[in-house]
Design a protein around this motif. Structure first.
Motif, short mmCIF file in Angstrom:
data_model
loop_
_atom_site.label_atom_id
_atom_site.label_comp_id
_atom_site.label_asym_id
_atom_site.label_seq_id
_atom_site.Cartn_x
_atom_site.Cartn_y
_atom_site.Cartn_z
N UNK A 52 0.85 -1.18 0.00
CA UNK A 52 0.00 0.00 0.00
C UNK A 52 0.88 1.24 0.00
N UNK A 76 -2.53 -6.93 -7.25
CA UNK A 76 -3.66 -7.75 -6.77
C UNK A 76 -3.25 -9.20 -6.51
N UNK A 77 -2.40 -9.75 -7.39
CA UNK A 77 -2.00 -11.15 -7.19
C UNK A 77 -1.17 -11.33 -5.94
N UNK A 79 -1.56 -9.53 -3.28
CA UNK A 79 -2.47 -9.40 -2.14
C UNK A 79 -3.35 -10.62 -1.95
N UNK A 80 -3.53 -11.39 -3.01
CA UNK A 80 -4.31 -12.62 -2.85
C UNK A 80 -3.57 -13.63 -1.98
N UNK A 82 -1.89 -12.63 0.70
CA UNK A 82 -1.76 -12.01 2.01
C UNK A 82 -3.14 -11.74 2.59
N UNK A 92 -18.48 -5.21 6.02
CA UNK A 92 -19.54 -4.49 5.31
C UNK A 92 -20.83 -4.64 6.09
N UNK A 103 -17.53 -12.39 -0.05
CA UNK A 103 -17.14 -11.21 -0.83
C UNK A 103 -15.68 -11.28 -1.28
N UNK A 107 -14.89 -11.25 -5.38
CA UNK A 107 -14.21 -10.16 -6.10
C UNK A 107 -12.89 -10.60 -6.72
N UNK A 108 -12.41 -11.79 -6.41
CA UNK A 108 -11.25 -12.27 -7.17
C UNK A 108 -11.68 -13.37 -8.13
N UNK B 2 -18.98 -14.00 -11.81
CA UNK B 2 -18.42 -12.64 -11.87
C UNK B 2 -19.42 -11.67 -12.47
N UNK B 5 -22.25 -10.94 -10.28
CA UNK B 5 -21.80 -10.09 -9.18
C UNK B 5 -21.65 -8.64 -9.62
N UNK B 9 -23.74 -5.30 -8.43
CA UNK B 9 -23.05 -4.11 -7.93
C UNK B 9 -23.53 -2.86 -8.68
N UNK B 210 -15.77 1.74 1.37
CA UNK B 210 -15.55 0.56 2.20
C UNK B 210 -15.38 -0.69 1.35
N UNK B 211 -16.33 -0.85 0.44
CA UNK B 211 -16.27 -2.02 -0.45
C UNK B 211 -14.99 -2.03 -1.27
N UNK B 214 -11.91 -2.88 0.68
CA UNK B 214 -11.77 -4.32 0.96
C UNK B 214 -11.39 -5.07 -0.31
N UNK B 215 -12.00 -4.67 -1.42
CA UNK B 215 -11.65 -5.33 -2.69
C UNK B 215 -10.16 -5.22 -2.96
N UNK B 217 -7.83 -4.74 -0.81
CA UNK B 217 -7.10 -5.46 0.22
C UNK B 217 -7.03 -6.95 -0.10
N UNK B 218 -8.13 -7.52 -0.59
CA UNK B 218 -8.12 -8.96 -0.83
C UNK B 218 -7.63 -9.30 -2.23
N UNK B 219 -7.22 -8.27 -3.00
CA UNK B 219 -6.56 -8.55 -4.27
C UNK B 219 -7.47 -8.61 -5.48
N UNK B 220 -8.59 -7.87 -5.45
CA UNK B 220 -9.41 -7.77 -6.66
C UNK B 220 -8.64 -6.92 -7.67
N UNK B 221 -8.79 -7.26 -8.95
CA UNK B 221 -8.05 -6.51 -9.96
C UNK B 221 -8.66 -5.12 -10.12
N UNK B 224 -11.75 -4.99 -12.20
CA UNK B 224 -12.91 -5.52 -11.50
C UNK B 224 -13.49 -4.47 -10.55
N UNK B 304 -4.74 1.64 -6.90
CA UNK B 304 -4.17 0.60 -6.04
C UNK B 304 -3.37 1.22 -4.90
#
Ligand SMILES: Nc1ncnc2c1ncn2[C@@H]1O[C@H](COP(=O)(O)OP(=O)(O)OP(=O)(O)O)[C@@H](O)[C@H]1O
Ligand SMILES: [Mg+2]
Lengths: 229, 304
Positions: A52, A76-77, A79-80, A82, A92, A103, A107-108, B2, B5, B9, B210-211, B214-215, B217-221, B224, B304
Motif C-alpha cells: 500500500x 492484486x495477485x 495481495x491474494x 496475504x 460491510x 465477498x 471479487x477475485x 463474476x 456479481x 453491484x 468501504x467495499x 476491501x476489494x 485489500x483482498x486482491x481484486x483486480x 474488477x 491501487x
C-alpha cells in the motif's frame, strides 16, 4: 517469506522517517509480534508488505517477489497471498457474515461452488458456525473480528498480517482471538501481528520485534512485550 | 458468477445514487439532443445544396420589348448585344468558371412555354414576342456564381441575372447559424454532462469506499473494482442518448415531416431516416463522455 533490506520510509519530505533502515527476515510459518510505542512505525511496516506504500529506500521481498520491481497490475495477485485484519474489523454492515466472507472470493472471481464449500469451512474454523446469516451489528466485537479473520484467511493466504487485532477487545475475548491466530499459524501460515497488548505477547512467547521511532531496537525469539534494558 | 456479481453491484450503485443517475440521464439527453439537432441541420443543408446547386444554372435574361429596366432602354436586345455577351461568356477569362453556355431564343422559349402550359386556357393568348431570350450557364463550381452574376448584371441588353440560389443562400445561412448555435449549446451542455458524470462517479466511488477498500485489500483486480462505476456512467449516458434519439425522431416526424413539409413545401426535407444515421454518432459520443469521465475520476479515486 518477508524480507526487509535496509528499508527506509519517509512520508513527507523532510519529516522524520517512519521506518529507518530496517533489516528483517521473517521465515515461512513464523509468528512475529511487532511492538513499539504509538507512531513507532508498526502499521507502516505492514503497509509496506501489502504494497500500500512503497519504501523511500531499500527493498521489500514478499513470498519471493521483489516489490520494488513488481508492476502495479500484479499487485492484486500479491495481495491474494496475504490476508489482513485490522483493529476496526472493516466489515460491510449491510452484508451477512457469510456474504462478508464470500465477498473476498467473489471479487477475485472464484467460482460459486468453490465459495459454497470454502466459506462454511472457514466460518467453522474461526468458531462462527451457525451465525452465517447474522449481520455485523448483531455480533459482539470478538465475533466481528472472527469474521474479519475468516475473510482474511478464506483464500488460504501464505501470510496473515494483523494490525492491533485485539485493540478494541476485552482481555478474555482477546485471548480467544489469539488462540485463533495461533491455530492459523499452525496450519503453516506466516503471521505478523502489530500490537500494544503486553499480556498477550508475554503469554504467547513468540518472536518479538520492537520498533522505536522507526528503528528496530530489539529482535528476540520467544520474547516478551516490555524490553529489558 | 463474476458477471452476476458485477451486475448486482451496478444495480446497487444506480439505485443508491438514483437522483444523480437521473440527472446524468437528463443532461446527456438534452446535450445530445442539441448535438443531434446541429447534425440534422447540417444534413438538411447538405441535402439542399445537393439539390439546388447541382441542377441550377445562372440565367441571364435578355431585354424583351417594353421592359422598364434602365439597361433595356434600347428595347429588345439586339443581335449585336447578344453576340457580345456570347463572346464574353466563351472568353478565356470566364473559361475556369463556365462549363457550358446554352442560348435560348424567343422562339425556343415560346416552344417550351407552349409545351409546358399547353392545357392552360390563359396561356393561349401569349405570343413569341412576349417571350424572353436568355443565356443558361452551367457552372464548373456552383459556389462561384457570384463571379458570373456580377459580370453581367447592369449590362446593356441584359434585363436581369438570376440565380435561384440567391433564394436558398440566405436560408442556408440562417440554417448554418442555427446549427452553429445548437453546436455551441451542445458544447456547453456536453461540458456540463462530463462534470456531472464525473461527480456522479466520484460520489458513487466514495459511497462505496468501504467495499472498494476491501476489494483492493483482498486482491481484486483494478478492472474488477472500476468496471461497475464505468458501466454505471455508461448505462446512464446510453439511456440519455436513447432518449435524445427518440426526441429527435419525434421532432423530425411531427415538426418537419408533418408540419414544415406542409407549410413551406419548396424544400426537400430530411426524414426520420436521417435520425437513424446520426443515432450511432450520438451513442458513441455518450459512451465517449462516460469513458472520459470514468478515466479522469477513477484513476484518482480507486487506485491501487
Ligand atoms: N499516510 C501518512 N502520511 C504521513 N505520515 C504518516 C502516514 N502514516 C503514518 N505516518 C507517520 O509515520 C509514523 C509511523 O506511523 P505508524 O502508523 O506506522 O505508527 P504505528 O506504530 O502503527 O502507531 P500506532 O501504534 O499508533 O498505530 C508516525 O509518525 C505517523 O505520523
Ligand atoms: Mg498503527
Amino acid at each position: 517469506m518477508i524480507r526487509f533490506e535496509n528499508v527506509t520510509k519517509v512520508y513527507a519530505r523532510g519529516a522524520r522517517p517512519a521506518l529507518d533502515a530496517i533489516d528483517l527476515e521473517v521465515e515461512r510459518g513464523e509468528f512475529v509480534f511487532l511492538v513499539g510505542a504509538s507512531g513507532s512505525g508498526k502499521s507502516t511496516f505492514l503497509r509496506l508488505v501489502l504494497r500500500e506504500e512503497r519504501p523511500t529506500a531499500g527493498r521489500v521481498f514478499v513470498a519471493g517477489r521483489d516489490l520494488s520491481t513488481l508492476s502495479t497490475w500484479k499487485v492484486p495477485h500479491l495481495r491474494r497471498q496475504i490476508g489482513a485484519v485490522f483493529q476496526d474489523f472493516r466489515l460491510l454492515p449491510n452484508k451477512t457474515v457469510f456474504e462478508n466472507v464470500a465477498f473476498a472470493l467473489q471479487v477475485i472471481g472464484k467460482p460459486k461452488h468453490h465459495i459454497m464449500t470454502t466459506v462454511p469451512d472457514t466460518l467453522e474454523l474461526v468458531g462462527l458456525g451457525g451465525k452465517e446469516r447474522r449481520r455485523p451489528h448483531e455480533l459482539s466485537g470478538g465475533e466481528q473480528q472472527r469474521v474479519a479473520i475468516a475473510r482474511a484467511f478464506v483464500n488460504r493466504p501464505s501470510i496473515l498480517l494483523a494490525d492491533e487485532p485485539t485493540g478494541n477487545l476485552d482481555p478474555t475475548t482477546s485471548v480467544g482471538i489469539m488462540r485463533l491466530l495461533d491455530r492459523i499459524n499452525r496450519t503453516g501460515t506466516t503471521v505478523v501481528m502489530a500490537t500494544h497488548d503486553d499480556e498477550i505477547v508475554d503469554q504467547m512467547r513468540k518472536r518479538v520485534v520492537e520498533l522505536d521511532h522507526g528503528q528496530m531496537v530489539r529482535d528476540q525469539s520467544r520474547g516478551v512485550y516490555g524490553s529489558t534494558r | 458468477m463474476r458477471l452476476q456479481f458485477i451486475l448486482s453491484e451496478i444495480g446497487l450503485g444506480l439505485r443508491r445514487n438514483l437522483s444523480m443517475t437521473v440527472s446524468v440521464i437528463l443532461v446527456t439527453f438534452v446535450s445530445l439532443t442539441f448535438v443531434g439537432a446541429a447534425g440534422l441541420l447540417q444534413v438538411q443543408i447538405g441535402q439542399m445544396k445537393d439539390e439546388w446547386y447541382d441542377k441550377v444554372e445562372v440565367t441571364i435574361y435578355l431585354c424583351p420589348d417594353g421592359s422598364e429596366q434602365p439597361t433595356c432602354a434600347g428595347g429588345l436586345a439586339s443581335d449585336e448585344q447578344i453576340e457580345t455577351l456570347r463572346t464574353e461568356l466563351e472568353s478565356d477569362a470566364l473559361e475556369p468558371y463556365v462549363e457550358q453556355v446554352y442560348f435560348e431564343s424567343q422562339e425556343q422559349a415560346f416552344a417550351s412555354f407552349q409545351e409546358r402550359f399547353a392545357d392552360e386556357a390563359w396561356a393561349q393568348g401569349v405570343t413569341a414576342d412576349q417571350m424572353q431570350a436568355s443565356f443558361r450557364i452551367a457552372l464548373d463550381d456552383p459556389e462561384q456564381y457570384q463571379v458570373v452574376a456580377e459580370m453581367f448584371t447592369g449590362r446593356q441588353g441584359v434585363e436581369m441575372v438570376r440565380d435561384p440560389r440567391a433564394v436558398v443562400e440566405p436560408l442556408i445561412l440562417v440554417m448554418n447559424r442555427g446549427s452553429l448555435v445548437a453546436a455551441g449549446l451542445a458544447a456547453v451542455m456536453l461540458l456540463a454532462a462530463v462534470l456531472l458524470i464525473t461527480t456522479t462517479i466520484r460520489l458513487s466511488a466514495m459511497s462505496r469506499r468501504r467495499e472498494t477498500g476491501i476489494m483492493r485489500l483482498v486482491g481484486a483486480s483494478n478492472l474488477f473494482i472500476q468496471l461497475p462505476f464505468m458501466l454505471e456512467g455508461a448505462i446512464a449516458a446510453t439511456i440519455g442518448a436513447a432518449l435524445s434519439v427518440a426526441g429527435l425522431w419525434f421532432g423530425v416526424r411531427y415538426l418537419v415531416e408533418d408540419w414544415l413539409a406542409d407549410s413551406v413545401s419548396f424544400i426537400d426535407y430530411i426524414g426520420t431516416e436521417a435520425v437513424w444515421t446520426i443515432a450511432p454518432v450520438l451513442l458513441v459520443i455518450a459512451i465517449g463522455l462516460a469513458a472520459i469521465s470514468s478515466v479522469v475520476t477513477l484513476s484518482r479515486y480507486t487506485k491501487v
